[in-house]
Design an enzyme around this catalytic site. Structure first.
Site, PDB file in Angstrom:
ATOM      1  N   HIS A 155      -1.618 -17.792  -9.146  1.00 33.82           N
ATOM      2  CA  HIS A 155      -0.337 -18.038  -8.440  1.00 33.82           C
ATOM      3  C   HIS A 155       0.414 -16.729  -8.170  1.00 33.82           C
ATOM      4  O   HIS A 155       1.637 -16.739  -8.048  1.00 33.82           O
ATOM      5  CB  HIS A 155       0.579 -18.990  -9.219  1.00 33.82           C
ATOM      6  CG  HIS A 155      -0.128 -20.202  -9.750  1.00 33.82           C
ATOM      7  ND1 HIS A 155      -0.229 -21.372  -9.039  1.00 33.82           N
ATOM      8  CD2 HIS A 155      -0.809 -20.398 -10.905  1.00 33.82           C
ATOM      9  CE1 HIS A 155      -0.922 -22.257  -9.753  1.00 33.82           C
ATOM     10  NE2 HIS A 155      -1.287 -21.684 -10.888  1.00 33.82           N
ATOM     11  N   SER A 276       5.429   5.015  10.888  1.00 31.75           N
ATOM     12  CA  SER A 276       6.357   4.242  11.714  1.00 31.75           C
ATOM     13  C   SER A 276       6.996   5.159  12.743  1.00 31.75           C
ATOM     14  O   SER A 276       7.217   6.341  12.484  1.00 31.75           O
ATOM     15  CB  SER A 276       7.432   3.626  10.818  1.00 31.75           C
ATOM     16  OG  SER A 276       8.610   3.390  11.556  1.00 31.75           O
ATOM     17  N   GLU A 289      -4.246  -4.647   7.291  1.00 34.23           N
ATOM     18  CA  GLU A 289      -3.568  -5.771   7.946  1.00 34.23           C
ATOM     19  C   GLU A 289      -4.329  -6.229   9.187  1.00 34.23           C
ATOM     20  O   GLU A 289      -4.435  -7.425   9.467  1.00 34.23           O
ATOM     21  CB  GLU A 289      -2.154  -5.355   8.366  1.00 34.23           C
ATOM     22  CG  GLU A 289      -1.223  -5.087   7.199  1.00 34.23           C
ATOM     23  CD  GLU A 289       0.031  -4.378   7.655  1.00 34.23           C
ATOM     24  OE1 GLU A 289       0.808  -4.957   8.424  1.00 34.23           O
ATOM     25  OE2 GLU A 289       0.233  -3.213   7.257  1.00 34.23           O
TER      26      GLU A 289
END
Ligand code: ARG
Length: 469
Positions: A155, A276, A289
């Site tokens: 979890h 970025s 990703e």
């Protein structure tokens, strides 16, 4: 005129010409198409359907076209529809009327089924090599981190201490099964459909086995309707590719989490991170990703082809032309992802201290305390209950189980003695889990040894003893 133009009085509508043409994407099959045609031509000559001389000029002509395509000297035509008719047209332009004999006893329906099988067989082999490289890298990392303690999660809450080696060896099992699935797919696709004709075979005395053998197939398909309309092999490949992508996606998801400021278990190498455009401090795990994101494409390819196939009456239907772009997209995607994930893992930096620190907090040794009591005869359920209360108490005090004094333990139960502290030490908790499949360094080292054996077996053709793969 079209190769099939005889029964038509008008030309194809210009929009349709473009709409139904597949040459833009199926030109990728040129090599398979030509090698299939060469085998077919040779066989036509050897069984006497055409003369040996005719067969030889077909073979020579086809070989020349193959070389020219490879050298980039051939322009395909939208009007010639697909790779099969483009090659045939060029052949006839080059060698004259005998070129028109190539398609004897054959249909584009069995031809395209053949080409796609040959193509996938090669790409499956290449994909298995890439998966193998990834496994080798994971085995390497595991070997170096047999004693890199880290928290295991359920979890996404801290559960029990394990090691990084144990964690990555879980992925090794997944990727070994992926190789097993790809091998299975390859086994079932390796039958030649050539000779199925359009759908009802042919009256020519073709030697299907000879063609199959020349092209490296293990045998021939047994039903001509199925031979032209079966795309199970493509679906199996897409299913195997989807599961493989799911595994890559899960490992990438962990890398994303682990490289976050909150975890700091790892740092990605600069070569596999990006920045970025506005926030100067950022170093993002974009590569991981993107792999996670591309998983969706491959699932899409699988669902698209399943959907294309689901309502098709036997045998061939033009809908099936839609199989190729899905297969090509999945091949490109998994291979690119495998290529980038391997060095990304190889170059990442592991922060052992943060991992070990993380293994300690969060009462990851609570099960071991309950086990300690159970080993001294307390029924496990009772031990669980008592340890639960101790955890509650310690968390209120802001201390770990190992920081609670012996007298306090003994006030709760007389079975506690000073050896309890050794039993709940994080290292001990891991080392004592020697059960097969468990995280103790010795067990994982043995797991690495066995996995290497399985990998060798999978790659050399021996069936591994363990049916899991
Ligand atoms: N381009 C077609 C395909 O990819 C080849 C088979 C065409 N057969 C036909 N009868 N139209 O499926």
């Amino acid at each position: 005129m079209k190769l099939w133009g005889g029964r038509f009085e008008k030309t194809t509508d210009a929009l349709v010409e473009d709409f139904h043409s597949s040459i833009r994407f199926d030109q990728r099959l040129y090599k398979q198409d030509i090698l299939g045609s060469i085998a077919h031509a040779r066989m036509l000559g050897s069984v006497g359907v055409i003369s040996e001389d005719e067969a030889n000029s077909l073979i020579e002509g086809l070989g020349g076209i193959l070389e020219d395509i490879q050298a980039g000297n051939v322009e395909f035509e939208i009007g010639a529809e697909d790779i099969h008719m483009n090659v045939e047209k060029i052949l006839t332009e080059r060698i004259g009327a005998v070129g028109k004999k190539l398609h004897t006893g054959r249909s584009r329906n069995d031809q395209v089924a053949l080409d796609l099988r040959l193509y996938l067989r090669e790409e499956i082999d290449h994909t298995m090599n890439l998966v193998e490289q990834l496994i080798q890298t994971l085995l390497h990392i595991a070997e170096e981190h047999l004693e890199t303690w880290m928290p295991g999660y359920t979890h996404l809450q801290k559960a029990q201490p394990i090691t990084l080696a144990h964690h990555f060896m879980a992925y090794v099992q997944m990727f070994l099964r992926d190789i097993g699935r790809l091998k299975d797919t390859r086994k079932r696709l390796n039958s030649s459909p050539l000779g199925s004709g359009a759908m009802a075979g042919t009256t020519f005395p073709l030697d299907r086995e000879k063609v199959a053998q020349e092209l490296g197939f293990d045998g021939v398909t047994l039903n001509s309707l199925d031979g032209v309309s079966d795309r199970d092999f493509a679906l199996e490949f897409l299913a195997a590719a989807s599961i493989l992508m799911m595994h890559l996606s899960r490992i990438c998801e962990e890398l994303v989490i682990w490289s976050s400021g909150e975890f700091r278990f790892i740092s990605m190498d600069d070569g596999y991170s990006t920045g970025s455009s506005i926030m100067p401090q950022k170093k993002n795990p974009d590569v991981a990703e993107l792999v996670r994101g591309k998983t969706g494409r491959v699932y899409g390819d699988l669902v698209a082809l399943l959907t294309v196939m689901k309502g098709l009456p036997l045998a061939y239907n033009k809908d099936m032309q839609e199989d190729k772009e899905q297969v090509f997209d999945a091949v490109d995607t998994i291979q690119k992802c495998l290529l980038v994930v391997e060095p990304m893992l190889r170059t990442m930096q592991v922060h052992r201290d943060t991992m070990a620190y993380g293994a300690k907090g969060g009462f990851t040794n609570a099960t071991d305390l309950a086990d300690y009591m159970a080993k001294k005869g307390v029924p496990f359920r009772e031990a669980h209950e008592l340890v639960g209360r101790i955890v509650l108490d310690c968390s209120k005090k802001g201390i770990g189980l190992e920081e609670l004094g012996l007298s306090e333990y003994q006030a709760l139960s007389p079975i506690f003695t000073t050896d309890l502290y050794e039993s709940i030490g994080i290292e001990h908790c891991v080392r004592a889990r020697k059960i097969t499949g468990g995280p103790s360094p010795d067990t994982v080292a043995e797991g690495i040894r066995i996995s290497r054996e399985v990998l060798r077996g999978l790659r050399s053709g021996f069936a591994p003893k363990n049916p899991e793969y």
